[in-house]
Design a protein around this motif. Structure first.
Motif, PDB file in Angstrom:
ATOM      1  N   UNK A   1     -16.340  13.771  -1.085  1.00 37.20           N
ATOM      2  CA  UNK A   1     -16.300  15.041  -1.779  1.00 37.20           C
ATOM      3  C   UNK A   1     -16.887  14.857  -3.177  1.00 37.20           C
ATOM      4  N   UNK A   2     -17.723  15.774  -3.580  1.00 42.44           N
ATOM      5  CA  UNK A   2     -18.301  15.736  -4.922  1.00 42.44           C
ATOM      6  C   UNK A   2     -17.317  16.309  -5.929  1.00 42.44           C
ATOM      7  N   UNK A   3     -17.328  15.763  -7.133  1.00 49.54           N
ATOM      8  CA  UNK A   3     -16.427  16.263  -8.168  1.00 49.54           C
ATOM      9  C   UNK A   3     -16.904  17.629  -8.641  1.00 49.54           C
ATOM     10  N   UNK A   4     -15.970  18.543  -8.790  1.00 45.27           N
ATOM     11  CA  UNK A   4     -16.296  19.857  -9.319  1.00 45.27           C
ATOM     12  C   UNK A   4     -16.626  19.708 -10.793  1.00 45.27           C
ATOM     13  N   UNK A   5     -17.349  20.694 -11.347  1.00 43.43           N
ATOM     14  CA  UNK A   5     -17.709  20.627 -12.763  1.00 43.43           C
ATOM     15  C   UNK A   5     -16.468  20.555 -13.646  1.00 43.43           C
ATOM     16  N   UNK A   6     -15.584  21.503 -13.499  1.00 43.57           N
ATOM     17  CA  UNK A   6     -14.350  21.537 -14.290  1.00 43.57           C
ATOM     18  C   UNK A   6     -13.256  20.959 -13.407  1.00 43.57           C
ATOM     19  N   UNK A   7     -12.465  20.030 -13.941  1.00 34.78           N
ATOM     20  CA  UNK A   7     -11.435  19.423 -13.106  1.00 34.78           C
ATOM     21  C   UNK A   7     -10.095  19.415 -13.821  1.00 34.78           C
ATOM     22  N   UNK A   8      -9.026  19.414 -13.023  1.00 32.83           N
ATOM     23  CA  UNK A   8      -7.655  19.447 -13.550  1.00 32.83           C
ATOM     24  C   UNK A   8      -7.293  18.114 -14.184  1.00 32.83           C
ATOM     25  N   UNK A   9      -6.594  18.201 -15.303  1.00 35.40           N
ATOM     26  CA  UNK A   9      -6.060  17.022 -15.989  1.00 35.40           C
ATOM     27  C   UNK A   9      -4.640  17.353 -16.425  1.00 35.40           C
ATOM     28  N   UNK A  10      -3.823  16.346 -16.527  1.00 32.38           N
ATOM     29  CA  UNK A  10      -2.475  16.553 -17.024  1.00 32.38           C
ATOM     30  C   UNK A  10      -2.469  16.632 -18.543  1.00 32.38           C
ATOM     31  N   UNK A  11      -1.556  17.403 -19.076  1.00 30.46           N
ATOM     32  CA  UNK A  11      -1.432  17.512 -20.531  1.00 30.46           C
ATOM     33  C   UNK A  11      -1.277  16.123 -21.161  1.00 30.46           C
ATOM     34  N   UNK A  12      -0.446  15.281 -20.558  1.00 26.14           N
ATOM     35  CA  UNK A  12      -0.204  13.941 -21.088  1.00 26.14           C
ATOM     36  C   UNK A  12      -1.406  13.023 -20.998  1.00 26.14           C
ATOM     37  N   UNK A  13      -2.343  13.323 -20.093  1.00 25.01           N
ATOM     38  CA  UNK A  13      -3.571  12.533 -20.013  1.00 25.01           C
ATOM     39  C   UNK A  13      -4.482  12.819 -21.198  1.00 25.01           C
ATOM     40  N   UNK A  14      -4.511  14.070 -21.630  1.00 22.58           N
ATOM     41  CA  UNK A  14      -5.378  14.480 -22.735  1.00 22.58           C
ATOM     42  C   UNK A  14      -4.689  14.275 -24.087  1.00 22.58           C
ATOM     43  N   UNK A  15      -3.390  14.571 -24.145  1.00 24.06           N
ATOM     44  CA  UNK A  15      -2.625  14.475 -25.386  1.00 24.06           C
ATOM     45  C   UNK A  15      -1.411  13.567 -25.178  1.00 24.06           C
ATOM     46  N   UNK A  16      -1.622  12.263 -25.027  1.00 20.74           N
ATOM     47  CA  UNK A  16      -0.504  11.363 -24.707  1.00 20.74           C
ATOM     48  C   UNK A  16       0.571  11.286 -25.789  1.00 20.74           C
ATOM     49  N   UNK A  17       0.237  11.579 -27.031  1.00 18.28           N
ATOM     50  CA  UNK A  17       1.211  11.531 -28.130  1.00 18.28           C
ATOM     51  C   UNK A  17       1.665  12.920 -28.557  1.00 18.28           C
ATOM     52  N   UNK A  18       1.202  13.944 -27.830  1.00 14.56           N
ATOM     53  CA  UNK A  18       1.584  15.312 -28.154  1.00 14.56           C
ATOM     54  C   UNK A  18       0.441  16.106 -28.757  1.00 14.56           C
ATOM     55  N   UNK A  19       0.648  17.420 -28.833  1.00 11.73           N
ATOM     56  CA  UNK A  19      -0.362  18.331 -29.367  1.00 11.73           C
ATOM     57  C   UNK A  19       0.306  19.415 -30.198  1.00 11.73           C
TER      58      UNK A  19
END
Length: 155
Positions: A1-19
């Motif tokens: 399967x090819x990766x879609x352009x926009x993909x789901x990420x977890x909040x903690x993956x992007x902001x591991x120390x908080x936002x």
């Protein structure tokens, strides 16, 4: 399967120390459809006409990770919602509101810096565009978010 352009990420993956939200939730302006006298709010549709069709809102987010690079400390997160999203209550003495994003997606793209390196090549970097379905207080369940951020607020 090819990766879609926009993909789901977890909040903690992007902001591991908080936002933290800095400032207010604002309309995203569609500069192609706007004039100086009439600012038109952008809607969640791509060039192929895919998306929710809902108005787009944006917040400036401060990444609490001390190891984040200078250009990555503040990012913009866009939210598609019928009404202006309402951030969670700020229960701190600080001017920034801690948040957690629900339904977060990421889209990487190449940004040209406008300068060249010593060999004459364009300087580029990978940057990220973030979208969320809503925002809640940290630790609030995702099931509570649908009614709390994306659907309530001012018209």
């Amino acid at each position: 399967m090819a990766m879609q352009k926009r993909f789901r990420v977890g909040h903690g993956d992007v902001f591991p120390k908080g936002a933290f939200i800095k400032g207010e939730v604002e309309k995203v302006i569609d500069f192609d459809k706007s004039t100086q006298e009439n600012r038109v709010q952008a809607v969640d549709l791509n060039k192929a006409g895919e998306g929710t069709g809902l108005p787009l809102w944006q917040v400036i987010v401060l990444d609490a990770d001390e190891e984040a690079g200078k250009k990555d400390t503040a990012v913009t997160v866009k939210i598609a919602a019928k009404h202006q999203p309402v951030p969670p209550e700020n229960k701190t003495p600080f001017p920034w509101t801690m948040v957690e994003f629900v339904g977060l997606t990421a889209l990487p793209y190449v940004e040209y810096t406008g300068s060249k390196d010593k060999d004459g090549h364009d300087r580029t970097r990978i940057v990220w565009s973030f979208r969320a379905e809503g925002m809640v207080a940290p630790g609030q369940s995702a099931s509570q978010s649908a009614g709390s951020s994306a659907s309530k607020g001012a018209a």
